[in-house]
Design a protein around this motif. Structure first.
Motif, PDB file in Angstrom:
ATOM      1  N   GLU A 140       0.804  -1.226   0.000  1.00 42.88           N
ATOM      2  CA  GLU A 140       0.000   0.000   0.000  1.00 42.88           C
ATOM      3  C   GLU A 140       0.836   1.275   0.000  1.00 42.88           C
ATOM      4  O   GLU A 140       1.909   1.342   0.584  1.00 42.88           O
ATOM      5  CB  GLU A 140      -0.955   0.007   1.204  1.00 42.88           C
ATOM      6  CG  GLU A 140      -1.901  -1.183   1.271  1.00 42.88           C
ATOM      7  CD  GLU A 140      -2.579  -1.492  -0.045  1.00 42.88           C
ATOM      8  OE1 GLU A 140      -3.061  -0.556  -0.710  1.00 42.88           O
ATOM      9  OE2 GLU A 140      -2.626  -2.679  -0.420  1.00 42.88           O
ATOM     10  N   HIS A 141       0.269   2.273  -0.636  1.00 42.93           N
ATOM     11  CA  HIS A 141       0.741   3.656  -0.548  1.00 42.93           C
ATOM     12  C   HIS A 141       0.491   4.140   0.889  1.00 42.93           C
ATOM     13  O   HIS A 141      -0.458   3.685   1.534  1.00 42.93           O
ATOM     14  CB  HIS A 141      -0.081   4.475  -1.548  1.00 42.93           C
ATOM     15  CG  HIS A 141       0.352   5.887  -1.753  1.00 42.93           C
ATOM     16  ND1 HIS A 141       0.040   6.902  -0.874  1.00 42.93           N
ATOM     17  CD2 HIS A 141       1.046   6.471  -2.763  1.00 42.93           C
ATOM     18  CE1 HIS A 141       0.526   8.039  -1.335  1.00 42.93           C
ATOM     19  NE2 HIS A 141       1.146   7.813  -2.477  1.00 42.93           N
ATOM     20  N   HIS A 142       1.298   5.061   1.351  1.00 45.02           N
ATOM     21  CA  HIS A 142       1.108   5.559   2.733  1.00 45.02           C
ATOM     22  C   HIS A 142      -0.323   6.032   2.977  1.00 45.02           C
ATOM     23  O   HIS A 142      -0.821   5.964   4.103  1.00 45.02           O
ATOM     24  CB  HIS A 142       2.084   6.704   3.031  1.00 45.02           C
ATOM     25  CG  HIS A 142       3.523   6.264   2.994  1.00 45.02           C
ATOM     26  ND1 HIS A 142       4.567   7.138   2.852  1.00 45.02           N
ATOM     27  CD2 HIS A 142       4.082   5.027   3.060  1.00 45.02           C
ATOM     28  CE1 HIS A 142       5.716   6.474   2.840  1.00 45.02           C
ATOM     29  NE2 HIS A 142       5.446   5.188   2.959  1.00 45.02           N
ATOM     30  N   GLY A 146      -7.901   2.733  -6.156  1.00 44.82           N
ATOM     31  CA  GLY A 146      -7.750   2.612  -7.618  1.00 44.82           C
ATOM     32  C   GLY A 146      -6.884   3.702  -8.225  1.00 44.82           C
ATOM     33  O   GLY A 146      -6.933   3.928  -9.432  1.00 44.82           O
ATOM     34  N   ALA A 147      -6.047   4.358  -7.391  1.00 42.90           N
ATOM     35  CA  ALA A 147      -5.262   5.487  -7.908  1.00 42.90           C
ATOM     36  C   ALA A 147      -4.365   5.075  -9.072  1.00 42.90           C
ATOM     37  O   ALA A 147      -4.193   5.816 -10.037  1.00 42.90           O
ATOM     38  CB  ALA A 147      -4.409   6.088  -6.793  1.00 42.90           C
ATOM     39  N   GLN A 148      -3.793   3.864  -8.981  1.00 44.66           N
ATOM     40  CA  GLN A 148      -2.867   3.430 -10.027  1.00 44.66           C
ATOM     41  C   GLN A 148      -3.563   2.532 -11.053  1.00 44.66           C
ATOM     42  O   GLN A 148      -2.959   2.171 -12.061  1.00 44.66           O
ATOM     43  CB  GLN A 148      -1.654   2.731  -9.377  1.00 44.66           C
ATOM     44  CG  GLN A 148      -0.531   2.323 -10.315  1.00 44.66           C
ATOM     45  CD  GLN A 148       0.131   3.506 -11.009  1.00 44.66           C
ATOM     46  OE1 GLN A 148       0.138   4.631 -10.522  1.00 44.66           O
ATOM     47  NE2 GLN A 148       0.694   3.261 -12.192  1.00 44.66           N
ATOM     48  N   SER A 149      -4.819   2.182 -10.831  1.00 47.78           N
ATOM     49  CA  SER A 149      -5.502   1.331 -11.817  1.00 47.78           C
ATOM     50  C   SER A 149      -6.453   2.133 -12.706  1.00 47.78           C
ATOM     51  O   SER A 149      -6.555   1.855 -13.904  1.00 47.78           O
ATOM     52  CB  SER A 149      -6.265   0.198 -11.126  1.00 47.78           C
ATOM     53  OG  SER A 149      -7.212   0.703 -10.206  1.00 47.78           O
ATOM     54  N   PHE A 180     -10.044   7.087  -6.359  1.00 52.77           N
ATOM     55  CA  PHE A 180      -8.940   7.375  -7.288  1.00 52.77           C
ATOM     56  C   PHE A 180      -8.725   8.880  -7.411  1.00 52.77           C
ATOM     57  O   PHE A 180      -9.525   9.670  -6.920  1.00 52.77           O
ATOM     58  CB  PHE A 180      -9.144   6.711  -8.650  1.00 52.77           C
ATOM     59  CG  PHE A 180     -10.404   7.071  -9.395  1.00 52.77           C
ATOM     60  CD1 PHE A 180     -11.609   6.446  -9.092  1.00 52.77           C
ATOM     61  CD2 PHE A 180     -10.389   8.020 -10.407  1.00 52.77           C
ATOM     62  CE1 PHE A 180     -12.778   6.756  -9.793  1.00 52.77           C
ATOM     63  CE2 PHE A 180     -11.545   8.340 -11.115  1.00 52.77           C
ATOM     64  CZ  PHE A 180     -12.744   7.709 -10.797  1.00 52.77           C
ATOM     65  N   SER A 181      -7.607   9.231  -8.057  1.00 55.47           N
ATOM     66  CA  SER A 181      -7.207  10.636  -8.210  1.00 55.47           C
ATOM     67  C   SER A 181      -7.344  11.040  -9.671  1.00 55.47           C
ATOM     68  O   SER A 181      -6.937  10.286 -10.562  1.00 55.47           O
ATOM     69  CB  SER A 181      -5.736  10.825  -7.815  1.00 55.47           C
ATOM     70  OG  SER A 181      -5.544  10.486  -6.454  1.00 55.47           O
ATOM     71  N   GLY A 182      -7.863  12.245  -9.901  1.00 53.97           N
ATOM     72  CA  GLY A 182      -7.962  12.737 -11.277  1.00 53.97           C
ATOM     73  C   GLY A 182      -6.603  13.023 -11.902  1.00 53.97           C
ATOM     74  O   GLY A 182      -6.382  12.746 -13.084  1.00 53.97           O
TER      75      GLY A 182
HETATM   76  N1  PMP Z   1      -2.609   5.218  -3.707  1.00 52.01           N
HETATM   77  C1  PMP Z   1      -1.888   4.944  -4.796  1.00 52.01           C
HETATM   78  C2  PMP Z   1      -1.796   3.525  -5.276  1.00 52.01           C
HETATM   79  C3  PMP Z   1      -1.258   5.988  -5.484  1.00 52.01           C
HETATM   80  O1  PMP Z   1      -0.561   5.718  -6.585  1.00 52.01           O
HETATM   81  C4  PMP Z   1      -1.374   7.319  -5.012  1.00 52.01           C
HETATM   82  C5  PMP Z   1      -0.667   8.458  -5.701  1.00 52.01           C
HETATM   83  N2  PMP Z   1       0.636   8.200  -6.099  1.00 52.01           N
HETATM   84  C6  PMP Z   1      -2.138   7.542  -3.868  1.00 52.01           C
HETATM   85  C7  PMP Z   1      -2.745   6.475  -3.250  1.00 52.01           C
HETATM   86  C8  PMP Z   1      -2.318   8.920  -3.320  1.00 52.01           C
HETATM   87  O2  PMP Z   1      -2.953   9.736  -4.263  1.00 52.01           O
HETATM   88  P1  PMP Z   1      -3.015  11.307  -4.112  1.00 52.01           P
HETATM   89  O3  PMP Z   1      -1.658  11.781  -3.713  1.00 52.01           O
HETATM   90  O4  PMP Z   1      -3.412  11.769  -5.474  1.00 52.01           O
HETATM   91  O5  PMP Z   1      -4.057  11.606  -3.084  1.00 52.01           O
END
Ligand code: PMP
Length: 406
Positions: A120-122, A200-203, A221-223
């Motif tokens: 996981e991402h932080h 789903g940020a990376q998917s 997810f992120s735009g």
């Molecule tokens: N989760 C994943 C898998 C990501 O790739 C990212 C962005 N690199 C994030 C979470 C966090 O997204 P953001 O910084 O756009 O909020």
């Protein structure tokens, strides 16, 4: 027809030079570039439409509201949500995950368990740790093997009546590993009544997303990683779950009535959209979805997979390179280090001098770096506008960095 030059012509920034060299932008997992159609929508919003939404009787306010709600419906279709009001505008994945962890507070108690993974991402770790601090719940972390693959037998063991939340990403931003979310969701459903959250940020930038088929409770997810402006994002939540859970931020937009005796909350989606939204950005996110639909998901995936295949093959010819993560389970990302080169950022700096943008460091995934006992990696990540020639430039740059640094 997939015409890469035609696609590239839609991204003005790709024509610029960096350090006197043509820009080779391979940092798409940090943020993608934005096509001119998205930038034009932003510009048109502020030059022709700017007004606050939802409360206005005047024409501009109504037009801005219509455009933002149209964008919501585009995103609904993009992820195949059943209802448009299940699509909540946020400022990104981080906000979405914090929102979910906050509104679940009352649902957890001491010794309940939250399952996440090592990949996981932080932003899919810390909000759950904070939830554990608030409630006394415990975090269980699915380990990975040396190929970066989740060890699913641990997941099977973790699942129990104590499991209240399972939250994993569909694709790892650090390694590009595609996680078996369908299996994770099916097993969670079979054995628990836990909430399932998919990051789903990376998917979302790369896959066809179908939240109904996936049967997750939440999908975020992120735009900015999928051709839309910074500060935009989506939280999808199932209707009955969002209706039952409390709000996150309190303020304007999210109330039905407000008095000192007490406040009642608005219905979905407004209950979760307190305050003035990023109207122009949210409309532009719809334009980014239009862009992706015009290119077509099959073309996007095929092209990015071909780039990965090519990059992998070329990079592996470099002696002393180590690529992290099982190739057969990866998409869109190649994360590596060079033997004898201690610091990934040294490679990144040399590449930058050649106009090549990659990311170096821990990619907001320190547990993965700790697992591999490294400080960071060099990460090249692809988008639909990248070319095989850019991969050649990357490989040449990495060879040069190796010569200079070892
Ligand atoms: N989760 C994943 C898998 C990501 O790739 C990212 C962005 N690199 C994030 C979470 C966090 O997204 P953001 O910084 O756009 O909020």
């Amino acid at each position: 027809m997939f015409d890469i030059q035609e696609i590239r012509s839609q991204f003005s920034i790709l024509d610029r030079e960096v350090n006197g060299k043509p820009l080779v932008y391979l940092d798409n997992a940090a943020t993608s570039q934005k096509p001119n159609s998205v930038l034009e929508v932003c510009h048109a919003y502020y030059t022709e439409l700017n007004a606050n939404v939802h409360r206005g009787i005047h024409t501009l306010s109504q037009l801005a509201t219509e455009e933002m709600e149209l964008s919501r419906r585009k995103i609904q279709k993009f992820i195949n949500a059943e209802h448009d009001f299940e699509v909540i505008f946020t400022k990104g994945t981080t906000e979405g995950l914090n929102l979910i962890a906050y509104i679940l507070t009352q649902k957890l108690q001491k010794d309940d368990e939250i399952i996440i993974s090592y990949l996981e991402h932080h932003s899919n770790i810390v909000p759950w740790q904070m939830l554990c601090e608030r409630t006394g719940a415990k975090l269980r972390v699915i380990p990975i093997d040396e190929n970066g693959i989740l060890q699913m037998d641990y997941f099977d063991q973790f699942l129990s009546e104590k499991t209240k939340v399972v939250s994993v990403n569909q694709v790892s931003n650090a390694l590009g590993i595609v996680n078996p979310v369908e299996e994770i969701i099916a097993k969670t459903r079979k054995n628990t009544d836990a909430y399932v959250v998919i990051d789903g940020a990376q998917s979302a930038p790369h896959f066809n997303i179908d939240v109904q088929k996936m049967d997750c409770d939440f999908f975020v997810f992120s735009g900015h990683k999928m051709y839309a402006p910074m500060g935009t994002g989506i939280l999808y939540g199932k209707r009955e779950i969002l209706e039952a859970l409390p709000p996150f931020h309190g303020g304007g937009e999210m109330i039905a009535t407000c008095s000192f005796e007490g406040t009642t909350y608005a219905g979905l989606p407004f209950k979760y959209e307190a305050g003035t939204p990023n109207v122009g950005g949210n409309i532009a996110l719809g334009a980014a979805v239009d862009f992706m639909n015009r290119v077509g998901h099959t073309h996007i995936q095929n092209h990015e997979n071909a780039l990965l295949e090519y990059a992998q093959r070329q990079l592996l010819e470099i002696e002393g390179i180590k690529i992290y993560g099982e190739k057969a389970r990866r998409t869109g990302v190649v994360s590596f280090n060079l033997e004898g080169v201690g610091i990934a950022s040294d490679v990144g700096m040399i590449l930058d001098k050649m106009g090549i943008a990659v990311r170096t460091g821990h990619h907001c995934t320190q547990p993965i770096m700790n697992f591999f006992n490294i400080a960071g990696t060099v990460r090249a990540s692809f988008a639909v506008y990248n070319t095989f020639e850019e991969i050649d430039a990357l490989v040449e740059g990495v060879r040069k960095a190796q010569r200079m640094l070892s």
